[in-house]
Design a protein around this motif. Structure first.
Motif, PDB file in Angstrom:
ATOM      1  N   ILE A 194       0.854  -1.245   0.002  1.00 42.93           N
ATOM      2  CA  ILE A 194      -0.269  -0.142   0.043  1.00 42.93           C
ATOM      3  C   ILE A 194       0.912   1.239   0.043  1.00 42.93           C
ATOM      4  CG2 ILE A 194      -1.858   1.232   1.211  1.00 42.93           C
ATOM      5  CD1 ILE A 194      -2.696  -1.360   2.622  1.00 42.93           C
ATOM      6  N   THR A 195       0.759   1.869  -1.049  1.00 40.85           N
ATOM      7  CA  THR A 195       1.599   3.400  -1.096  1.00 40.85           C
ATOM      8  C   THR A 195       0.661   4.429  -0.891  1.00 40.85           C
ATOM      9  OG1 THR A 195       3.125   2.336  -2.454  1.00 40.85           O
ATOM     10  CG2 THR A 195       3.259   4.515  -2.333  1.00 40.85           C
ATOM     11  N   VAL A 196       1.055   5.270  -0.290  1.00 40.28           N
ATOM     12  CA  VAL A 196       0.119   6.857  -0.103  1.00 40.28           C
ATOM     13  C   VAL A 196       0.817   7.922  -0.801  1.00 40.28           C
ATOM     14  CG1 VAL A 196      -0.843   8.266   1.662  1.00 40.28           C
ATOM     15  CG2 VAL A 196      -0.869   5.940   1.884  1.00 40.28           C
ATOM     16  N   TYR A 197       0.252   8.618  -1.465  1.00 43.71           N
ATOM     17  CA  TYR A 197       0.619   9.931  -2.373  1.00 43.71           C
ATOM     18  C   TYR A 197       0.006  11.120  -1.933  1.00 43.71           C
ATOM     19  CZ  TYR A 197       2.326   5.952  -5.658  1.00 43.71           C
ATOM     20  OH  TYR A 197       3.244   4.986  -6.121  1.00 43.71           O
ATOM     21  N   VAL A 198       0.750  12.036  -1.948  1.00 37.89           N
ATOM     22  CA  VAL A 198       0.351  13.370  -1.880  1.00 37.89           C
ATOM     23  C   VAL A 198       0.153  13.985  -3.373  1.00 37.89           C
ATOM     24  CG1 VAL A 198       0.505  15.670  -0.996  1.00 37.89           C
ATOM     25  CG2 VAL A 198       0.715  13.853   0.637  1.00 37.89           C
ATOM     26  N   LYS A 199      -1.053  14.381  -3.690  1.00 38.48           N
ATOM     27  CA  LYS A 199      -1.162  15.033  -5.323  1.00 38.48           C
ATOM     28  C   LYS A 199      -1.068  16.211  -5.131  1.00 38.48           C
ATOM     29  CE  LYS A 199      -3.989  14.685  -9.287  1.00 38.48           C
ATOM     30  NZ  LYS A 199      -5.268  14.181 -10.005  1.00 38.48           N
ATOM     31  N   VAL A 200      -0.431  16.951  -5.693  1.00 34.44           N
ATOM     32  CA  VAL A 200      -0.375  18.629  -5.606  1.00 34.44           C
ATOM     33  C   VAL A 200      -0.777  18.991  -6.947  1.00 34.44           C
ATOM     34  CG1 VAL A 200       1.017  20.569  -5.211  1.00 34.44           C
ATOM     35  CG2 VAL A 200       1.520  18.481  -3.875  1.00 34.44           C
ATOM     36  N   GLN A 201      -1.603  20.155  -7.230  1.00 36.12           N
ATOM     37  CA  GLN A 201      -2.039  20.662  -8.542  1.00 36.12           C
ATOM     38  C   GLN A 201      -1.609  22.279  -8.144  1.00 36.12           C
ATOM     39  OE1 GLN A 201      -5.311  19.304 -10.893  1.00 36.12           O
ATOM     40  NE2 GLN A 201      -6.194  21.318 -10.847  1.00 36.12           N
ATOM     41  N   VAL A 202      -0.996  22.802  -9.052  1.00 34.19           N
ATOM     42  CA  VAL A 202      -0.834  24.346  -8.992  1.00 34.19           C
ATOM     43  C   VAL A 202      -0.836  25.044 -10.214  1.00 34.19           C
ATOM     44  CG1 VAL A 202       1.536  24.273  -8.692  1.00 34.19           C
ATOM     45  CG2 VAL A 202       0.399  26.247  -7.803  1.00 34.19           C
ATOM     46  N   ASP A 203      -1.615  26.324 -10.416  1.00 36.73           N
ATOM     47  CA  ASP A 203      -1.527  27.005 -11.842  1.00 36.73           C
ATOM     48  C   ASP A 203      -0.339  28.025 -11.569  1.00 36.73           C
ATOM     49  OD1 ASP A 203      -3.329  25.521 -12.616  1.00 36.73           O
ATOM     50  OD2 ASP A 203      -4.891  26.795 -12.319  1.00 36.73           O
ATOM     51  N   VAL A 204       0.450  28.056 -12.541  1.00 35.52           N
ATOM     52  CA  VAL A 204       1.655  28.890 -12.864  1.00 35.52           C
ATOM     53  C   VAL A 204       1.490  29.803 -14.013  1.00 35.52           C
ATOM     54  CG1 VAL A 204       3.269  27.610 -11.364  1.00 35.52           C
ATOM     55  CG2 VAL A 204       3.165  27.303 -13.799  1.00 35.52           C
ATOM     56  N   ASP A 213       1.025  33.132 -20.490  1.00 36.92           N
ATOM     57  CA  ASP A 213       0.216  32.029 -20.570  1.00 36.92           C
ATOM     58  C   ASP A 213       0.247  31.348 -19.371  1.00 36.92           C
ATOM     59  OD1 ASP A 213      -1.512  29.941 -21.604  1.00 36.92           O
ATOM     60  OD2 ASP A 213       0.107  28.648 -22.655  1.00 36.92           O
ATOM     61  N   VAL A 214      -0.945  30.194 -19.195  1.00 28.85           N
ATOM     62  CA  VAL A 214      -1.061  29.707 -17.850  1.00 28.85           C
ATOM     63  C   VAL A 214      -0.710  28.181 -18.017  1.00 28.85           C
ATOM     64  CG1 VAL A 214      -2.502  29.180 -16.026  1.00 28.85           C
ATOM     65  CG2 VAL A 214      -2.721  31.321 -16.856  1.00 28.85           C
ATOM     66  N   ALA A 215      -0.052  27.732 -17.246  1.00 28.20           N
ATOM     67  CA  ALA A 215       0.530  26.236 -17.218  1.00 28.20           C
ATOM     68  C   ALA A 215      -0.113  25.573 -15.887  1.00 28.20           C
ATOM     69  CB  ALA A 215       2.025  26.053 -17.407  1.00 28.20           C
ATOM     70  N   ARG A 216      -0.778  24.375 -16.073  1.00 27.28           N
ATOM     71  CA  ARG A 216      -1.137  23.593 -14.834  1.00 27.28           C
ATOM     72  C   ARG A 216      -0.047  22.473 -14.548  1.00 27.28           C
ATOM     73  NH1 ARG A 216      -7.227  22.463 -13.673  1.00 27.28           N
ATOM     74  NH2 ARG A 216      -6.845  24.311 -13.148  1.00 27.28           N
ATOM     75  N   VAL A 217       0.474  22.602 -13.191  1.00 28.03           N
ATOM     76  CA  VAL A 217       1.447  21.701 -12.809  1.00 28.03           C
ATOM     77  C   VAL A 217       0.832  20.694 -11.954  1.00 28.03           C
ATOM     78  CG1 VAL A 217       3.790  21.343 -11.678  1.00 28.03           C
ATOM     79  CG2 VAL A 217       3.199  23.528 -12.992  1.00 28.03           C
ATOM     80  N   THR A 218       0.937  19.479 -12.193  1.00 25.77           N
ATOM     81  CA  THR A 218       0.571  18.211 -11.442  1.00 25.77           C
ATOM     82  C   THR A 218       1.505  17.180 -11.084  1.00 25.77           C
ATOM     83  OG1 THR A 218      -1.829  18.708 -12.445  1.00 25.77           O
ATOM     84  CG2 THR A 218      -1.472  16.658 -11.173  1.00 25.77           C
ATOM     85  N   THR A 219       1.599  16.888  -9.696  1.00 29.23           N
ATOM     86  CA  THR A 219       2.436  15.975  -9.636  1.00 29.23           C
ATOM     87  C   THR A 219       1.968  15.105  -8.347  1.00 29.23           C
ATOM     88  OG1 THR A 219       4.853  15.797  -8.807  1.00 29.23           O
ATOM     89  CG2 THR A 219       3.931  17.541  -8.152  1.00 29.23           C
ATOM     90  N   LYS A 220       2.637  13.859  -8.140  1.00 31.07           N
ATOM     91  CA  LYS A 220       2.377  13.056  -7.036  1.00 31.07           C
ATOM     92  C   LYS A 220       3.618  12.538  -6.284  1.00 31.07           C
ATOM     93  CE  LYS A 220      -0.121   9.646  -8.914  1.00 31.07           C
ATOM     94  NZ  LYS A 220      -0.767   8.364  -8.844  1.00 31.07           N
ATOM     95  N   VAL A 221       3.727  12.767  -4.935  1.00 37.93           N
ATOM     96  CA  VAL A 221       4.894  12.465  -4.359  1.00 37.93           C
ATOM     97  C   VAL A 221       4.430  11.320  -3.211  1.00 37.93           C
ATOM     98  CG1 VAL A 221       6.781  13.192  -2.660  1.00 37.93           C
ATOM     99  CG2 VAL A 221       5.764  14.589  -4.580  1.00 37.93           C
ATOM    100  N   PRO A 222       5.122  10.325  -3.117  1.00 36.96           N
ATOM    101  CA  PRO A 222       4.944   9.040  -2.090  1.00 36.96           C
ATOM    102  C   PRO A 222       5.607   9.569  -0.894  1.00 36.96           C
ATOM    103  CG  PRO A 222       6.750   8.291  -3.642  1.00 36.96           C
ATOM    104  CD  PRO A 222       6.342   9.699  -4.185  1.00 36.96           C
ATOM    105  N   VAL A 223       4.615   9.398   0.077  1.00 37.04           N
ATOM    106  CA  VAL A 223       5.005   9.662   1.323  1.00 37.04           C
ATOM    107  C   VAL A 223       4.917   8.689   2.480  1.00 37.04           C
ATOM    108  CG1 VAL A 223       4.013  12.376   1.021  1.00 37.04           C
ATOM    109  CG2 VAL A 223       2.340  10.477   2.060  1.00 37.04           C
ATOM    110  N   ALA A 224       4.357   7.701   2.189  1.00 38.62           N
ATOM    111  CA  ALA A 224       4.150   6.354   3.192  1.00 38.62           C
ATOM    112  C   ALA A 224       3.834   5.095   2.055  1.00 38.62           C
ATOM    113  CB  ALA A 224       3.091   6.784   4.233  1.00 38.62           C
TER     114      ALA A 224
END
Length: 254
Positions: A194-204, A213-224
């Motif tokens: 079982i892997t737990v990820y934190v998903k982050v989404q931010v507009d830059v 222009d506006v770019a949407r950045v989405t990334t997932k980082v495993p934390v546990a």
């Protein structure tokens, strides 16, 4: 009576001042038209490249911030809560209080890290491949993060690093959005990882001298991560087609 005679028009070259004025007007018009045409031709390519590079930088900043401040200081076992008896009767859930606190800290941390980079206060010690961060402190404080050679617009490898450098700025828009995701994968016999990820989404917002222009950045980082062990089955077959021999395992309950 005297008749007024019209003076004949002189035929010859225009006076020098008229020639100079016309030349100046033509130069301004042709230069403006040329710049407009070039801008329309290179803008899409440069903006696409700037978007890609800015996303790399933003993902790098987010991953580094979470890895240093969240993952390294978080006890993975505190993320999970277990109920029931060991084996197949065990239920693994997420600790709501811990997860909520992690998401809150992640949101604050990501926004601060991106703001610091935007203001030139943050440091990027190991930038992503192909990205050259501006080293001039004064330019960084003005918001210029990196430069793109104009040759990138040609899509030619030989000309990619030629031409004047175009400054690129970026700024975050709104607040970062965080969420938690889990994945379950088979791990050995009747076990699961079982892997737990934190998903982050931010507009830059990516800013070039002649476009934005506006770019949407989405990334997932495993934390546990945790391995859930189920009970060992009484029989184990090596092959799914029945060709493998079934091995009976001892059962203490018998």
């Amino acid at each position: 009576m005297y008749r007024l005679r019209r003076r004949p028009h002189r035929k010859g070259p225009l006076p020098f001042r008229y020639v100079l004025l016309l030349s100046f007007v033509f130069f301004i018009f042709s230069t403006s038209l040329g710049i407009w045409l070039i801008n329309k031709a290179v803008e899409p390519t440069l903006m696409a490249y700037a978007n890609m590079q800015t996303k790399k930088i933003a993902q790098y900043v987010i991953n580094e911030a979470i890895d240093k401040e969240i993952t390294n200081q978080l006890d993975p076992e505190s993320v999970f809560s277990t109920t029931g008896e060991a084996g197949d009767g065990t239920a693994v859930n997420l600790n709501t209080a811990v997860v909520t606190n992690v998401l809150k800290e992640t949101t604050t941390l990501v926004q601060k890290s991106l703001r610091d980079i935007e203001k030139g206060e943050g440091q990027i010690t190991d930038p992503p491949s192909g990205v050259e961060i501006e080293e001039n402190k004064k330019l960084r404080e003005e918001g210029i993060l990196y430069h793109i050679p104009l040759g990138r617009a040609t899509d030619n490898a030989l000309l990619a690093n030629l031409g004047p450098n175009i400054p690129v700025e970026f700024s975050t828009i709104g607040a970062a959005h965080t969420d938690v995701e889990t994945s379950i994968e088979e791990y050995g016999i009747n076990n699961a990882m079982i892997t737990v990820y934190v998903k982050v989404q931010v507009d830059v917002q990516v800013v070039l001298p002649f476009a934005t222009d506006v770019a949407r950045v989405t990334t997932k980082v495993p934390v546990a991560m945790r391995i859930h062990e189920g009970s060992v089955p009484d029989y184990y077959n090596r092959g799914g087609d029945g060709s493998g021999a079934a091995v009976e395992l001892p059962n203490k309950k018998k």
